[in-house]
Design a protein around this motif. Structure first.
Motif, PDB file in Angstrom:
ATOM      1  N   THR A  91      -2.397  81.366  27.294  1.00  0.00           N
ATOM      2  CA  THR A  91      -1.181  80.831  26.293  1.00  0.00           C
ATOM      3  C   THR A  91       0.192  81.388  26.579  1.00  0.00           C
ATOM      4  O   THR A  91       1.254  80.692  26.388  1.00  0.00           O
ATOM      5  CB  THR A  91      -1.741  80.864  24.983  1.00  0.00           C
ATOM      6  N   ILE A  92      -0.094  82.735  26.962  1.00  0.00           N
ATOM      7  CA  ILE A  92       1.296  83.440  27.039  1.00  0.00           C
ATOM      8  C   ILE A  92       2.138  82.801  28.107  1.00  0.00           C
ATOM      9  O   ILE A  92       3.278  82.253  28.134  1.00  0.00           O
ATOM     10  CB  ILE A  92       1.103  84.752  27.185  1.00  0.00           C
ATOM     11  N   VAL A  93       1.593  82.569  29.273  1.00  0.00           N
ATOM     12  CA  VAL A  93       2.273  82.041  30.425  1.00  0.00           C
ATOM     13  C   VAL A  93       2.553  80.823  30.331  1.00  0.00           C
ATOM     14  O   VAL A  93       3.810  80.316  30.677  1.00  0.00           O
ATOM     15  CB  VAL A  93       1.218  82.350  31.646  1.00  0.00           C
ATOM     16  N   ARG A  94       1.689  80.146  29.535  1.00  0.00           N
ATOM     17  CA  ARG A  94       2.130  78.585  29.485  1.00  0.00           C
ATOM     18  C   ARG A  94       3.384  78.608  28.511  1.00  0.00           C
ATOM     19  O   ARG A  94       4.407  77.675  28.687  1.00  0.00           O
ATOM     20  CB  ARG A  94       0.870  77.735  28.987  1.00  0.00           C
ATOM     21  N   LYS A  95       3.139  79.078  27.281  1.00  0.00           N
ATOM     22  CA  LYS A  95       4.103  78.579  26.022  1.00  0.00           C
ATOM     23  C   LYS A  95       5.241  79.842  26.338  1.00  0.00           C
ATOM     24  O   LYS A  95       6.418  79.175  25.969  1.00  0.00           O
ATOM     25  CB  LYS A  95       3.601  79.046  24.918  1.00  0.00           C
ATOM     26  N   VAL A  96       5.223  81.025  26.506  1.00  0.00           N
ATOM     27  CA  VAL A  96       6.325  81.847  26.702  1.00  0.00           C
ATOM     28  C   VAL A  96       7.287  81.668  27.645  1.00  0.00           C
ATOM     29  O   VAL A  96       8.277  81.577  27.963  1.00  0.00           O
ATOM     30  CB  VAL A  96       5.856  83.183  26.397  1.00  0.00           C
ATOM     31  N   LEU A  97       6.580  81.544  29.120  1.00  0.00           N
ATOM     32  CA  LEU A  97       7.257  81.478  30.256  1.00  0.00           C
ATOM     33  C   LEU A  97       7.505  79.632  30.585  1.00  0.00           C
ATOM     34  O   LEU A  97       8.094  79.550  31.505  1.00  0.00           O
ATOM     35  CB  LEU A  97       6.490  82.156  31.386  1.00  0.00           C
ATOM     36  N   GLY A  98       6.754  79.122  30.103  1.00  0.00           N
ATOM     37  CA  GLY A  98       6.637  77.548  30.405  1.00  0.00           C
ATOM     38  C   GLY A  98       6.079  77.233  31.624  1.00  0.00           C
ATOM     39  O   GLY A  98       6.458  76.301  32.260  1.00  0.00           O
ATOM     40  N   LYS A  99       4.946  77.717  32.195  1.00  0.00           N
ATOM     41  CA  LYS A  99       4.543  77.467  33.403  1.00  0.00           C
ATOM     42  C   LYS A  99       3.287  77.444  33.270  1.00  0.00           C
ATOM     43  O   LYS A  99       2.247  78.287  33.000  1.00  0.00           O
ATOM     44  CB  LYS A  99       4.887  78.931  34.322  1.00  0.00           C
TER      45      LYS A  99
END
Ligand SMILES: [Fe+2]
Ligand SMILES: [Fe+2]
Length: 203
Positions: free
Chosen positions: A89-97
């Protein structure tokens, strides 16, 4: 603040002990994963980011749970295992990746389908997730056990353990490629302390 993968650690970590332990573990796993991914020709920025951030989902947990030397309760284990999802979730939502987020989610899947969170089997698991799985285990066995008040294993002992668990926890072909790289490069037992750690962090 511009979000870079590297500054997520200090933003999320609950205390300095957790920050210190997991940041160095993460850099070592990134270094080892880079070496293995280059050998099997899948190295790119998504591989690098996912190896660096594979445990980012643990950074919000307390050191009492993360660094507990004794056996975790079932509840504590459930909390710790949620780090695959939280990291995703962090990599997807915070970094957009989304692509490296998937590799983060896969890094505790086992080849034989006994891992988590989705019990994927064999090549259902992303190659990058399988790479991190091996490098993460090797680092925990050889460098990180002292955090839990256990003796670290030698490289030879860790290699023996990787071979014992191939085609169960690990992709067996990748295990052999990894071992041949460790041996070919003659990786010193204290390789991370010998390297300039700051230079590694800039990789
Ligand atoms: Fe992990
Ligand atoms: Fe890890």
């Amino acid at each position: 603040m511009e979000q870079s993968p590297e500054n997520l650690f200090s933003q999320i970590a609950q205390d300095n002990l957790v920050l210190n332990v997991f940041k160095h573990h993460s850099f070592r796993v990134m270094y080892l994963s880079t070496m293995l991914a280059k050998e099997v020709e899948c190295y790119d920025e998504d591989m690098r980011i996912s190896a660096l951030l594979h445990d980012i989902g643990k950074m919000g947990l307390s050191s009492e749970i993360l660094l507990k030397p004794s056996r975790l309760t079932d509840l504590e284990m459930t909390i710790v295992e949620s780090h695959s999802h939280i990291g995703n979730t962090i990599v997807r939502k915070v970094l957009g990746k989304t692509r490296p987020a998937k590799f983060v989610r896969d890094h505790h899947e086992n080849w034989d389908g006994t891992g988590y969170p989705r019990r994927l089997e064999g090549e259902e698991i992303s190659l990058q997730g399988r790479i991190i799985r091996i490098c993460d285990s090797f680092d925990t066995m050889t460098y990180d056990r002292r955090v839990y008040h256990k003796n670290n294993l030698s490289h030879q002992e860790a290699i023996h353990e990787l071979r014992r668990c191939k085609w169960k926890q690990y992709d067996g072909d990748l295990v052999e490629t990894f071992i041949s790289l460790i041996e070919k490069n003659n990786l010193p037992e204290d390789w991370y302390d010998q390297y300039n750690k700051e230079a590694l962090e800039e990789m």
